[in-house]
Write an enzyme that holds these catalytic residues in place. Structure first.
Site, PDB file in Angstrom:
ATOM      1  N   CYS B 133     -12.395  -0.780  31.149  1.00  0.00           N
ATOM      2  CA  CYS B 133     -11.516  -0.091  31.831  1.00  0.00           C
ATOM      3  C   CYS B 133     -11.871  -0.298  33.314  1.00  0.00           C
ATOM      4  O   CYS B 133     -11.070  -1.023  34.249  1.00  0.00           O
ATOM      5  CB  CYS B 133     -10.894   1.101  31.300  1.00  0.00           C
ATOM      6  N   HIS B 134     -13.125   0.452  33.663  1.00  0.00           N
ATOM      7  CA  HIS B 134     -13.238   0.408  35.060  1.00  0.00           C
ATOM      8  C   HIS B 134     -14.733  -0.026  35.419  1.00  0.00           C
ATOM      9  O   HIS B 134     -15.271   0.398  36.224  1.00  0.00           O
ATOM     10  CB  HIS B 134     -12.857   1.794  35.738  1.00  0.00           C
TER      11      HIS B 134
END
Lengths: 417, 169
Positions: B133-134
């Protein structure tokens, strides 16, 4: 309002004497004095009201078929799409309606920024508008969770986890929001309840928004004060009723284009996969209208810092009337602001583009620069411009800028018309 | 305050007002607390897992309280890699022995401490877990090494009931 409404029918008279509701509506819709030079950017208020009503009506009927339970929600949305009579149409109107609602609200906000509509004496209209925008964000986010697809689930997980960034109480707050230890049925049910409630709160705020607007009256592209009832104003009906309706028809053509030809263009295909708590999608992206704020969230390498910055990006809007120190409203007469405000719009769109990319390498660096610029616009550029900018002379009336040279000379020579 | 004398009526106003406010405030709590995890959620607090089918270098994911829990039987290389790291290099310093009761078995909540995504196993720059995701990288002990996540992957409470079974929660 100026002219008092006298109902023609006996029933109308009987009702209006006891409750002057018709009087009130008539005053705000018919004789209401409006600047005569409003352009098409001023039609978005009406378009937004239409969007809100559309969302409420389609949402109401969708709620008759939807089931807010983690095991049943996904299937019930497919049931709406396949079995319910016209279910596909109602759902596509509702889903695309949300996107068009945001398109319209962004244009509406940009118009206000460009023509300085948020300035004295219209600060409160703007602030109520910021609250409407906040409620719209919350409503849209919760609505996107309801179909319980992969993006719904993981979007809900990422956003509710933002609260875990709060020091000390973060974990208790997220467990409280979830009603458990992870995103699941309890969260879905409460999101559904709130998603149902919030449009009505928005509706109430819209009434306040319009009420507050009708005290000073509309701003206009010249950004100068207009005396109500003077030659610079025209009655709302028929002039702007017709103009608003024409704009609405154009808007509806675009709306119908989305609904009937590309209903899934603005959605994400992963949301047609049922939520799976054991598998995160490759790349989580929010709906397009949240992308600029998502890019700001990711620009910061610190969890709490990112959350604070993202919230500030929206909260700072409420302070805009005081951050902008210039007395001149319209960008037409502010040569520097005119360039900076376009740069701000471009930068925000660029942030939206970055929000859709994987946050790594160059994208991350550009995201940081764009985030810094976003805030610099509000806390450095706007306060300074009021002091250093040399604004152009303002016209004395709305007619002046469109008069010919001869006509101006006649007025200057003191002749009366 | 002004020079007006305090009357019996002032006293009655303030006490009535205070009691009304306190009574109303105490009624807020049920409306807030109803959202907290309920009895049925709390009842699902523990999960037992049979470890026999897991060979060295394999992992399984089980659900505990609706959360994924990674159970990995680490290879000797992974264990030595995890033990060799100096604590100074870690953003959230924790020794490997504090994270695995039995060095062969790593049991941890499979939720990225950034924003709750599920990291992918045996990926990333430290051969541990990587959150897509990040972009948070975790090492073979599930410790955060790089990226926005603030802390190491959480270790749930668990006990070895016998050599082949653990109870999480």
């Amino acid at each position: 309002m100026s002219d008092n409404y006298v109902p023609k029918s006996a029933v109308g008279k009987w009702f209006n004497e006891r409750l002057p509701l018709l009087d009130l509506i008539y005053g705000h819709l018919m004789p209401y004095p409006t600047p005569k030079n409003l352009n098409y950017f001023w039609t978005f208020g009406g378009i937004l009201t239409f969007c809100l009503v559309t969302q409420i009506i389609t949402g109401l009927v969708l709620a008759m078929h939807y089931v807010a339970d983690a095991d049943l929600a996904f299937a019930s949305v497919e049931h709406i799409m396949r079995d319910v009579n016209y279910g596909w149409l109602l759902r596509y109107i509702h889903a695309n309606g949300a996107s068009l609602f945001f398109m319209a609200v962004y244009i509406h906000m940009a118009r206000s920024m460009f023509y300085g509509s948020y300035k004295e004496p219209r600060e409160l209209i703007w602030i109520i508008g910021v609250f409407i925008f906040l409620l719209m964000i919350a409503t849209a986010f919760m609505g996107y969770v309801l179909p319980w697809g992969q993006m719904s689930f993981w979007g809900a997980t990422v956003i509710t986890n933002l609260f875990s960034a709060i020091p000390i109480v973060g974990e208790s707050v997220t467990n409280w929001l979830w009603g458990g230890y992870a995103v699941g049925s309890p969260l879905l049910t409460r999101f559904f309840t709130l998603h149902y409630l919030m449009p009505f709160l928005i509706f109430a705020l819209v009434i306040l928004h319009v009420w507050a607007l009708h005290v000073p009256g509309n701003n206009n592209p010249e950004g100068i004060d207009v005396v109500k009832g003077s030659q610079d104003t025209v009655p709302f009906h028929p002039h702007y009723v017709v103009k608003d309706l024409f704009a609405l028809v154009v808007f509806l053509i675009i709306f119908a284009g989305f609904v009937f030809f590309v209903p899934n263009l603005l959605g994400h295909t992963d949301n047609y996969i049922q939520a799976n708590p054991l598998q995160t999608p490759e790349h989580i992206v929010p709906e397009w209208y949240f992308l600029p704020f998502y890019a700001i969230l990711r620009a910061v390498p610190d969890k709490l810092g990112g959350v604070i910055l993202m919230v500030s990006a929206i909260a700072i809007l409420a302070f805009l009337p005081w951050l902008d120190t210039s007395k001149v409203r319209s960008a037409k007469y502010r040569p520097l602001y005119k360039q900076f405000v376009w740069l701000f719009f471009a930068n925000t769109i660029f942030l939206g583009y970055l929000g859709a990319q994987v946050a790594d390498g160059m994208y991350l660096i550009m995201g940081r620069i764009a985030t810094v610029y976003y805030f610099a616009h509000f806390i450095i550029i706007l306060p300074l411009l009021g002091y250093i900018e040399k604004t152009k002379p303002l016209p004395r009336s709305l007619s002046e800028p469109v008069l010919s040279k001869e006509e101006k000379e006649i007025i200057a020579s003191g002749a009366t018309t | 305050m002004s020079d007006k004398p305090v009357t019996r009526r002032n006293f009655l106003y303030i006490t009535t007002g205070t009691f009304t406010a306190a009574g109303a405030a105490s009624l807020v709590w049920p409306f807030v607390d109803q959202m907290n995890p309920d009895a049925s959620v709390k009842a699902l607090a523990s999960t037992e897992v049979d470890l026999r089918p897991i060979a060295s270098g394999q992992s399984i994911t089980v659900l505990w309280r609706g959360k994924p829990v990674f159970i990995r039987r680490r290879t000797p290389e992974e264990i030595s890699e995890a033990k060799a790291v100096s604590l100074d290099e870690l953003p959230d310093p924790q020794d490997d022995s504090a994270r695995a009761k039995n060095p062969e078995w790593l049991v941890m909540v499979g939720i990225c401490t950034h924003l709750g995504c599920i990291p992918l196993g045996q990926k990333g720059e430290y051969n541990g877990w990587f959150c897509p995701c990040h972009g948070s990288h975790y090492d073979t002990s599930g410790r955060i090494r790089k990226g926005p996540a603030p802390t190491n992957l959480e270790i749930p409470n668990y006990v070895f009931l016998n050599d082949n079974t653990i109870k999480i929660g």
